[in-house]
Each structure stands twice: as structure tokens, then as C-alpha cells.
Design a protein around this motif. Structure first.
Motif, short mmCIF file in Angstrom:
data_model
loop_
_atom_site.label_atom_id
_atom_site.label_comp_id
_atom_site.label_asym_id
_atom_site.label_seq_id
_atom_site.Cartn_x
_atom_site.Cartn_y
_atom_site.Cartn_z
N GLU A 76 -5.97 -7.58 5.92
CA GLU A 76 -5.30 -6.47 6.09
C GLU A 76 -4.71 -6.21 7.63
OE1 GLU A 76 -6.98 -3.22 3.82
OE2 GLU A 76 -5.98 -1.75 5.14
N ASP B 52 0.71 -1.11 -0.09
CA ASP B 52 0.05 0.14 -0.04
C ASP B 52 0.81 1.36 -0.08
OD1 ASP B 52 -2.17 1.85 0.94
OD2 ASP B 52 -3.26 -0.22 0.63
N ASP B 53 0.20 2.26 0.33
CA ASP B 53 0.89 3.69 0.48
C ASP B 53 2.41 3.79 1.28
OD1 ASP B 53 1.27 6.32 0.30
OD2 ASP B 53 -0.45 6.83 1.73
N ASN C 200 -7.72 10.24 -2.56
CA ASN C 200 -8.07 10.70 -1.06
C ASN C 200 -8.58 12.05 -0.77
OD1 ASN C 200 -7.64 8.10 0.38
ND2 ASN C 200 -5.42 8.16 -0.45
N ARG D 133 -5.85 16.35 3.30
CA ARG D 133 -4.69 15.38 3.81
C ARG D 133 -3.40 15.71 3.02
NH1 ARG D 133 -3.67 8.97 2.28
NH2 ARG D 133 -3.16 8.54 4.47
C1 DGJ Z 1 -7.04 5.40 1.98
C2 DGJ Z 1 -7.54 3.72 1.59
O1 DGJ Z 1 -8.84 3.71 1.84
C3 DGJ Z 1 -6.69 3.05 2.44
O2 DGJ Z 1 -7.06 1.70 2.35
C4 DGJ Z 1 -5.33 3.55 2.20
O3 DGJ Z 1 -4.71 2.81 0.96
C5 DGJ Z 1 -4.83 4.78 2.33
N1 DGJ Z 1 -5.82 5.73 1.84
C6 DGJ Z 1 -3.52 5.06 2.02
O4 DGJ Z 1 -3.04 6.31 2.20
#
Ligand code: DGJ
Length: 715
Positions: free
Chosen positions: A589, A359-360, A473, A436
């Protein structure tokens, strides 16, 4: 099938009729949408097609008449389907019927936007041409009907046939008037971590609901609504569904007029929308899927599930079982090393997980969410082997490798922003609002889309990446002009076309700060979507229950995460977390390296169970049985199309004492067949399961769940 009889058009789907008529004044009138009528030549009555109020010049008014695409400024005083401003600066318009065209074996593919395709289904399209000569605009209304489905696809194309500019200020994809009756509205508002909550309310005279979103992403309102007969429930009654294949700002408008007729419109949100059409230019709306079922909300859901599974998503993965994944986000957040990721992958492999998703936090200097979005270059301190090296190591462990991106964004603290500050959405003289800590890239510009396409494609080419999580996001602010959000959305689709087209074997998963972009537009490219950052099993009951009303289980990503849950602190059993996630695209997760031997054994069993269930969950008919919005229980069931395989799920939310347990009646089985409970070996009659029901043995505790796999007994 489309039957044309003088001025009447009868569209017949598998079980539906949709009838349109042109009245003697040249207005396009809606006659009927509902159960299939045998009389192919049915045209309604003249009384229904010309209003009766006599104060108008010729004794005719459209106010109260059911119409297909009502204008503004004439004598229909309800919400118009569109608004055009002419060269004189007024918005008065009145479209009149000019002609029709029926196209055999034809499903329109809307330029630059995703649409339903015909595949092996047989489709016909009716195009009605309407003209307002005074404004100089022609509107082509498109209606597609399938022999195999109970849906009508609608869109509208506006063509400027004048010599000067025409300003289009609103253009719904579909408008329909359902004649007088007592109806309820169901819609899906929400917020981050409580997406798509079920809301049902009565529609009474004078009410006008604008169920709309102007935030760029749609945690707060989903572009799917239903209008139901007052007494319709999961299994019975007339239900109409409206689902927009669109990821930009949308509006579903529901209005009850003075006579009790219900007007429903769906399309691009008119708020802050504008399109100036030069002479000869045209604009086409996104596609709206209108659906009707006489078998209640459940019947409508199952129809939409079939259409979306079969004829919307173009990915190969739409028709393949999805790998069971483990995602490192809630296990490590930004704080990981290559070795930590490998240790998660090793343990994951041991229990049977098939895909590892990073992920991130893997790129630039992204050790927190303050920086580096836009710099899609691996961070060598965290990942010394690079993405390619890491993918190889994960593959050597026996897992596929997947990667997270948030390509539509840029942090001010990034090399990309330092090089191209003008690529972020902003307006002159104002500092754009951060959310964010990030800004949105201006996808209305070709060079920005090209950057995104190249940046993502270069990474995908550089390593064996078999899955992509595409995140987004933040909401959209600082939109530079009216209509900007639509241009951005077209840029997003252009990028999606390019990247998913270039990597047809990659499984793409949509995501937007949890489930902020869970719509049919995204589903056209990505067969699964992260449903919500809230993966607490109790919260998921509601989220998954109501999401399934408009979208198939095969799209609903559902992960087992750690307890206490990171979003709401609730502790539920591993069993309930797994049982609940089976009704979705299943994954984990959490930090699997920290789990006890007993927990790992249970996870192994869950994975076995999911491997057994996943084809059924992807292809079957989904029945909701008990609603967590209305009861202390939640129950649902998946039945294979041939009624042979069944997965039954029930949860009891809070423990009770000295009460009679719910007897739950299954649905959709063959009453005369016998079904065997695979685990217990017990045989039930289909009739017994459906008419008498079962009493699940819930553990005596809060948050208890129960599952049963049944198979039709052919002996
Ligand atoms: C928002 C996502 O919904 C999460 O699952 C994760 O990937 C974060 N962003 C990472 O910044």
C-alpha cells in the motif's frame, strides 16, 4: 460424543470433557470443563451441586455452586446469565430443568446470524430445556461438541410460553463457573492504530470485569478473552478461550465470587439491550465458541485457528491462496486519476503483484471525506472509462481488479441523503452526531438493506470486480431504542448473506477504520480482515502477535507501506516491513511508481518469497515464541501440519551493545528429523532447533528482522 447417564451429560471432544449435571433440586450445575476424562459416567459429587450454607430455608443455596445458566433473584447472588422482566414488573426468575434432547450430526445454525458449520466434522448437539413457570419463559441451552475439536459451541434460545409479554433485558450466549483456583484474565483492549493490545491481569476475589463494547465497532475491546491458570504460558497450562461469533455490541463478564470460583459469561452487551417477546415469540443469542487447551495460550490459538479456518468462513477463498495485492490508499488518498492508477498497476505487475485495489474516492464527488458516501456511482472526471473500463484496463495489465466500498454509511452531503434523510440513524428532536462527517444508514429497515444490497450488487455486476474491501468508519451513536444495535447487526448480516451469496467468487475483505471490526462474525463472510491502519512494522509486531491469539494468520491482512510511516512517522527497512507482513495476508500500500530500482528488486524478492510461503501461512500451525509485549524481541513461526515446512521469523526492536543476543528455540518440529535452512543450505537437527535454539544474525541497527525457511530433510 455425548454420554447421558441419569442426570449427567458428558460431552467429549477430541481432548476435552465438558460435564453438566442436574442436581436434586432441578438446577443445572456445571461439573467440569478440561482434559478428557476416561470415566464417561462421571457426575461430580452431590457436595459440589448443592450449596452448603444453611441459612436458606431448606439448607441449600446456589451461591458458590458452579452453574450453567444462573438466574437472578434467587439465592445465587452473582451476575446472572440473563434477565427477564415479568408482567408484574419484577425481574426475579429461577430456571428449573425440564428435559433434554441429543441431536446426532447436528450443528445449530442460528437464525439471521453466522454460526460454525460441521462440514466434514462429526458434531453432536445437546439441548437442555429449562423453564420458569412463574415468568412463563422456556430457555433452551444448546451445546455442540465435535469429535475432532476441543471446542464447545453455546447459545441460548428464549421462548415466551406465557400469555403476556416478557421483557428480555440480558441474555448471555454462554455462562460457566470454573471452580476455585488461581487464574489470570487475558483480554484485548485498544484504539484506532493500536488494536487488540495484549493485557493480562490476575483475577482475585471480589473482582468483576465487564469487558464490553457499546460503540458499534470494537477497536476498544475485542469479543475474545482467555482465562488461564496463573502459571500458564504460551506452551503449558490450562487455558480457556471465549470467542463470540458476533459483530454487534458484546460483553465478556468475568467475576470472582466470595469462594474463589470464577464466573465467565459472554454474549450481547446487556447495556441498552432489550427484547420484548410476545406470547409464543422467541429470541436466540449469537453463538459463543468456548475452547480449552492444556497446552497453554499457543495450544488454544492453534485450535481456534483450525476451527475458524475450516468451519466458520463460507467463502471459497477460505481455502485458496490469496492474491498479493496493491492498494492505492496510502499512495494517492483521494487524489488520483485513471492514468495514475494504471501506472501503479503497470509497475505492480512488473514486480509480480496480482491484484490492484482501488480504495476510497472513486464515486460521486468524493475528493475528500466530506461527501458522497451513499452515492455509489462512478466519478467520470476521475475515471473516464468508468469502473468497467478501469477494470478492463487493469485486467489487460495482467492484474485482477478490486474495489473499496463503505456501504453502511451516508454523508449528509450526498444525493442519497437528500432523497432519504430518514434513512440515517437518528432520533426525533436531535441532530445526529457526525463522525468523519458521516452518518450510519439504518440497517434495521428492510428498504435500507435492499438499497445497500442493490447498490453494491449493481456495481459488482457491472464490471470484472474480483475483490471487495468492505469498510465501516465510525462508531454508532443516536441509537433509537434499547436493542437497536442488535437489529442493526442482523441487518448487516442480511446484507452480507445476500451479497457474498450472489458473488461467491469474489474475495471479500472486512475493514473498519483499520481493525475496528475484527471478529468471528465478520470472518464468517470474509476470510481476511484489515488488521489496523497502523502498518508500521514495529507497531505491527504487537498488533499481529496479539491478534493471532484469537484469529488465524490467514485472516490478518498485512501490508508493506511507505516510510516514514503515515501513522507514526517511524522509518523501518523494507526488509523488516516485508518480513513482518509475511505473517498475514500479504500486500502493498504505497506509491510503487516512486520506488528506486533497488527497492523494486527487493519487492520482487519479497513477492517471490510470499508466493513460496502463502500456502504454509494459510494452513500451518502458528507458534508465538518471543513476545514484543515482554521483550526487546518478537518471534513467531509457522509449521506445516506434516511438520515438513517451517517459516521462522524474529525481530529485534532496539539495537543493543555489549549484550548477549537472544538464543531462540523453535517449536513444534520433529526432534528426530533434520531440517535444512533453504537459503543457507545448513542442516539442523529438529532437536537442536527446539532444545538448543538458534542465534539470529540481526543487523546492528534498530528494527532489525531475520527470517529462515526450513524444510524437513527426507534424504
Ligand atoms: C479506513 C481504512 O482503514 C483505510 O484503509 C482506508 O480504506 C480508508 N478508510 C478510506 O477512507
Amino acid at each position: 460424543m455425548i454420554i447421558q447417564n441419569n442426570n449427567t451429560f458428558h460431552l467429549q471432544g477430541r481432548n476435552i470433557s465438558y460435564i453438566i449435571s442436574v442436581n436434586s433440586a432441578g438446577d443445572v450445575v456445571h461439573v467440569f470443563f478440561g482434559q478428557k476424562l476416561r470415566n464417561k459416567e462421571y457426575s461430580g459429587t452431590e457436595k459440589n451441586q448443592l450449596g452448603l450454607v444453611a441459612y436458606c430455608e431448606n439448607g441449600v443455596t446456589l451461591d458458590g455452586v458452579c452453574q450453567e445458566y444462573p438466574s437472578y433473584g434467587y439465592n445465587d447472588l452473582r451476575n446472572p446469565a440473563y434477565s427477564v422482566k415479568n408482567k408484574d414488573g419484577n425481574s426475579i426468575s429461577h430456571l428449573k430443568y425440564r428435559g433434554y434432547n441429543i441431536k446426532e450430526n447436528y450443528t445449530p445454525q442460528i437464525q439471521g446470524m453466522p454460526s460454525i458449520f460441521a462440514g466434514d466434522k462429526s458434531a453432536q448437539t445437546l439441548e437442555l430445556t429449562l423453564v420458569d413457570d412463574t415468568v412463563g419463559v422456556e430457555v433452551v441451552l444448546s451445546y455442540t461438541v465435535f469429535d475432532e475439536y476441543d471446542v464447545i459451541l453455546r447459545s441460548a434460545e428464549f421462548i415466551n410460553i406465557s400469555n403476556s409479554n416478557v421483557e428480555l433485558n440480558s441474555a448471555y450466549s454462554a455462562s460457566i463457573d470454573i471452580s476455585k483456583g488461581t487464574y489470570d484474565l487475558i483480554y484485548f483492549p485498544g484504539a484506532w492504530t493500536r488494536e487488540r493490545e495484549f493485557v493480562r491481569c490476575g483475577i482475585t476475589q471480589g473482582m468483576k470485569f465487564d469487558i464490553s463494547n457499546a460503540r458499534g465497532i470494537s477497536h476498544c475491546i475485542n469479543p475474545f478473552i482467555m482465562v488461564t491458570e496463573k502459571n500458564a504460558d504460551e506452551d503449558n497450562g490450562d487455558v480457556y478461550g471465549f470467542s463470540l461469533i458476533y459483530s454487534g455490541n458484546h460483553s465478556s463478564m468475568v467475576e470472582c465470587d466470595q469462594y474463589g470460583n470464577i464466573r465467565i459469561q459472554q454474549g450481547i452487551n446487556p447495556f441498552m439491550f432489550k427484547r420484548v417477546l410476545g406470547s409464543g415469540e422467541s429470541f436466540t443469542t449469537p453463538q459463543c465458541v468456548m475452547c480449552y487447551s492444556e497446552s497453554g495460550i499457543g495450544g488454544l490459538s492453534r485450535e481456534l485457528h483450525d476451527v475458524y479456518r475450516e468451519n466458520l468462513c463460507r467463502s471459497k477463498w477460505a481455502h485458496k491462496d490469496r492474491p498479493i495485492l496493491i492498494n492505492n490508499w496510502e499512495a494517492t488518498y483521494f487524489d488520483f486519476t485513471e492514468e495514475k492508477l494504471i501506472s501503479i498497476a503497470k509497475q505492480a505487475k512488473e514486480v509480480g503483484i496480482e491484484l490492484f485495489v482501488l480504495d476510497d474516492g472513486w464515486f460521486g464527488k468524493r475528493n475528500d471525506d466530506l461527501r458522497s458516501l451513499g452515492d455509489w456511482v462512478v466519478n467520470p472526471e476521475k475515471l473516464p472509462s468508468g469502473i468497467d473500463g478501469l477494470a478492463k484496463r487493469i485486467n489487460e495489465e495482467g492484474l485482477k481488479f478490486g474495489l473499496w466500498f463503505e456501504p453502511e454509511m451516508v454523508n449528509p452531503d450526498s444525493d442519497l441523503y437528500r432523497a432519504h434523510p430518514d434513512w440515517a440513524i437518528s432520533v426525533p428532536g436531535r441532530t445526529p452526531a457526525l463522525s468523519r462527517h458521516q452518518l450510519i444508514l439504518d440497517l434495521s429497515r428492510d428498504e435500507v438493506c435492499d438499497y445497500v444490497i442493490n447498490a453494491v450488487c449493481n456495481i459488482l455486476k457491472s464490471a470484472n470486480i474480483e475483490y471487495v474491501k468492505w469498510d465501516m468508519n465510525r462508531p454508532m451513536t443516536d441509537m433509537p431504542y434499547e436493542g437497536y444495535n442488535h437489529d442493526y447487526t442482523l441487518g448487516f448480516y442480511k446484507i452480507m448473506d445476500a451479497i457474498t451469496g450472489a458473488f461467491p467468487n469474489v474475495l471479500f475483505e472486512g475493514c473498519s477504520s483499520g481493525g475496528g471490526r475484527f471478529d468471528a462474525g465478520v470472518l464468517a463472510y470474509m476470510p481476511q480482515i484489515w488488521t489496523s491502519d497502523n502498518s508500521d512494522a514495529v507497531a505491527r509486531l504487537k498488533i499481529q502477535y496479539s491478534t493471532s491469539m484469537g484469529y488465524p494468520v490467514s485472516a490478518i491482512s498485512a501490508h508493506v507501506t511507505a516510510v516514514p510511516n503515515h501513522q507514526n512517522g517511524r522509518v523501518t527497512s523494507l526488509k523488516m516491513r516485508g518480513d513482518t507482513a509475511y505473517a498475514g495476508v500479504f500486500g502493498y500500500e504505497l506509491d510503487i511508481t516512486k520506488m528506486s530500482g533497488k527497492e523494486l528488486d527487493e519487492i520482487k524478492q519479497q513477492i517471490e518469497m510470499n508466493k513460496q510461503l502463502r500456502t504454509l501461512m494459510r494452513t500451518g500451525d502458528f507458534y508465538r515464541i518471543l513476545s514484543p509485549y515482554e521483550t526487546n524481541y518478537c518471534s513467531w513461526e509457522m509449521v506445516s501440519k506434516d511438520k515438513t515446512d517451517v517459516f521462522f521469523y524474529a525481530a529485534k526492536i532496539l539495537s543493543t551493545t555489549n549484550t548477549v543476543e537472544a538464543r531462540i528455540r523453535l517449536k513444534g518440529l520433529e526432534p528426530e528429523a533434520d531440517y535444512i535452512d533453504i537459503a543457507a543450505g545448513k542442516v539442523y537437527g529438529g532437536d537442536e532447533l527446539m532444545y538448543y535454539g538458534i542465534e539470529p544474525e540481526f543487523e546492528s541497527c534498530d528494527f532489525a528482522s531475520y527470517t529462515m525457511i526450513l524444510k524437513k530433510n527426507n534424504t
